[in-house]
Design a protein around this motif. Structure first.
Motif, mmCIF file in Angstrom:
data_model
loop_
_atom_site.group_PDB
_atom_site.id
_atom_site.type_symbol
_atom_site.label_atom_id
_atom_site.label_comp_id
_atom_site.label_asym_id
_atom_site.label_seq_id
_atom_site.Cartn_x
_atom_site.Cartn_y
_atom_site.Cartn_z
ATOM 1 N N TYR A 33 0.839 -1.191 0.000
ATOM 2 C CA TYR A 33 0.000 0.000 0.000
ATOM 3 C C TYR A 33 0.880 1.249 0.000
ATOM 4 N N ARG A 34 0.664 2.095 -1.005
ATOM 5 C CA ARG A 34 1.388 3.365 -1.138
ATOM 6 C C ARG A 34 0.383 4.471 -1.452
ATOM 7 N N ARG A 35 0.853 5.668 -1.498
ATOM 8 C CA ARG A 35 0.016 6.855 -1.687
ATOM 9 C C ARG A 35 -0.826 6.803 -2.967
ATOM 10 N N HIS A 36 -0.320 6.228 -4.034
ATOM 11 C CA HIS A 36 -1.034 6.206 -5.312
ATOM 12 C C HIS A 36 -2.124 5.133 -5.387
ATOM 13 N N VAL A 37 -2.126 4.192 -4.462
ATOM 14 C CA VAL A 37 -3.040 3.051 -4.525
ATOM 15 C C VAL A 37 -4.520 3.457 -4.498
ATOM 16 N N PRO A 38 -4.965 4.398 -3.639
ATOM 17 C CA PRO A 38 -6.392 4.754 -3.668
ATOM 18 C C PRO A 38 -6.874 5.234 -5.037
ATOM 19 N N THR A 39 -6.077 6.022 -5.716
ATOM 20 C CA THR A 39 -6.458 6.505 -7.042
ATOM 21 C C THR A 39 -6.585 5.335 -8.011
ATOM 22 N N ILE A 53 -8.329 -0.710 5.469
ATOM 23 C CA ILE A 53 -8.602 -1.386 6.736
ATOM 24 C C ILE A 53 -7.358 -2.144 7.167
ATOM 25 N N TYR A 54 -6.837 -1.759 8.331
ATOM 26 C CA TYR A 54 -5.644 -2.381 8.896
ATOM 27 C C TYR A 54 -6.034 -3.472 9.891
ATOM 28 N N PRO A 55 -5.146 -4.426 10.180
ATOM 29 C CA PRO A 55 -5.463 -5.495 11.122
ATOM 30 C C PRO A 55 -5.899 -4.933 12.485
ATOM 31 N N GLY A 56 -7.005 -5.444 12.991
ATOM 32 C CA GLY A 56 -7.489 -5.035 14.300
ATOM 33 C C GLY A 56 -8.191 -3.692 14.330
ATOM 34 N N GLN A 57 -8.270 -3.020 13.208
ATOM 35 C CA GLN A 57 -8.901 -1.700 13.158
ATOM 36 C C GLN A 57 -10.407 -1.838 13.291
ATOM 37 N N MET A 58 -11.000 -1.007 14.126
ATOM 38 C CA MET A 58 -12.456 -0.977 14.230
ATOM 39 C C MET A 58 -12.998 -0.230 13.027
ATOM 40 N N ILE A 68 -14.757 1.071 -2.248
ATOM 41 C CA ILE A 68 -13.886 -0.100 -2.291
ATOM 42 C C ILE A 68 -13.109 -0.136 -0.986
ATOM 43 N N ASN A 69 -13.059 -1.303 -0.355
ATOM 44 C CA ASN A 69 -12.298 -1.499 0.874
ATOM 45 C C ASN A 69 -11.014 -2.246 0.543
ATOM 46 N N LEU A 70 -9.909 -1.719 0.999
ATOM 47 C CA LEU A 70 -8.613 -2.373 0.816
ATOM 48 C C LEU A 70 -8.173 -2.897 2.172
ATOM 49 N N LEU A 71 -8.054 -4.205 2.305
ATOM 50 C CA LEU A 71 -7.588 -4.808 3.546
ATOM 51 C C LEU A 71 -6.085 -5.006 3.439
ATOM 52 N N VAL A 72 -5.352 -4.513 4.424
ATOM 53 C CA VAL A 72 -3.897 -4.608 4.397
ATOM 54 C C VAL A 72 -3.404 -5.314 5.652
ATOM 55 N N HIS A 74 -0.053 -6.226 8.467
ATOM 56 C CA HIS A 74 0.824 -5.395 9.298
ATOM 57 C C HIS A 74 2.029 -4.838 8.534
ATOM 58 N N ARG A 75 2.314 -5.401 7.361
ATOM 59 C CA ARG A 75 3.411 -4.894 6.523
ATOM 60 C C ARG A 75 2.910 -3.928 5.453
ATOM 61 N N ARG A 76 1.608 -3.581 5.518
ATOM 62 C CA ARG A 76 0.948 -2.690 4.560
ATOM 63 C C ARG A 76 0.821 -3.318 3.175
ATOM 64 N N GLN A 77 0.793 -4.650 3.134
ATOM 65 C CA GLN A 77 0.564 -5.357 1.879
ATOM 66 C C GLN A 77 -0.940 -5.603 1.743
ATOM 67 N N ILE A 78 -1.470 -5.351 0.578
ATOM 68 C CA ILE A 78 -2.904 -5.534 0.338
ATOM 69 C C ILE A 78 -3.201 -7.018 0.277
ATOM 70 N N THR A 79 -4.143 -7.453 1.133
ATOM 71 C CA THR A 79 -4.481 -8.871 1.213
ATOM 72 C C THR A 79 -5.845 -9.193 0.608
ATOM 73 N N ASP A 80 -6.709 -8.190 0.470
ATOM 74 C CA ASP A 80 -8.041 -8.425 -0.078
ATOM 75 C C ASP A 80 -8.667 -7.098 -0.491
ATOM 76 N N VAL A 81 -9.574 -7.144 -1.421
ATOM 77 C CA VAL A 81 -10.365 -5.967 -1.818
ATOM 78 C C VAL A 81 -11.833 -6.379 -1.820
ATOM 79 N N ARG A 82 -12.685 -5.494 -1.324
ATOM 80 C CA ARG A 82 -14.122 -5.772 -1.253
ATOM 81 C C ARG A 82 -14.891 -4.474 -1.465
#
Length: 84
Positions: A33-39, A53-58, A68-72, A74-82
Motif C-alpha cells: 500500500y502506497r500513496r497512489h493506490v487509492p487513485t 482497513i488495517y489489522p485489528g482496526q475498528m 472499495i475497501n482495501l484490507l492490508v 501489518h506490513r501494509r501489503q494488500i491482502t483483499d479488496v471488497r
C-alpha cells in the motif's frame, strides 16, 4: 424497523455515486500500500470512495455501494479488496 434502517443507509449514498466492482481491483492484492493506490483502486473498481482497513482496526459496518475497501496486513501489503 429493519426496513427503516436500510432506507436510512441507502439515503446516505448520493444518487450519482459510482458503483463499485471489486473484480478488476483484485489486481492490487499482493501490492504494497502506497500513496497512489487509492487513485488506482478507484479507477479499477469504478468506486468513488476508498477505505483502507488495517489489522485489528475498528470499522463501521454500513454498506456503501460506491466504496472499495482495501484490507492490508501489518506490513501494509494488500491482502483483499471488497466493495461495500
Amino acid at each position: 424497523m429493519m426496513l427503516m434502517v436500510l432506507a436510512m443507509l441507502a439515503a446516505q449514498v448520493p444518487a450519482d455515486a459510482a458503483e463499485c466492482t471489486a473484480g478488476p481491483a483484485e489486481a492490487l492484492v499482493g501490492e504494497h500500500y502506497r500513496r497512489h493506490v487509492p487513485t488506482r483502486a478507484k479507477k479499477l473498481s469504478g468506486a468513488s470512495r476508498v477505505r483502507v482497513i488495517y489489522p485489528g482496526q475498528m470499522m463501521t459496518e454500513e454498506f456503501r455501494s460506491d466504496r472499495i475497501n482495501l484490507l492490508v496486513d501489518h506490513r501494509r501489503q494488500i491482502t483483499d479488496v471488497r466493495c461495500g
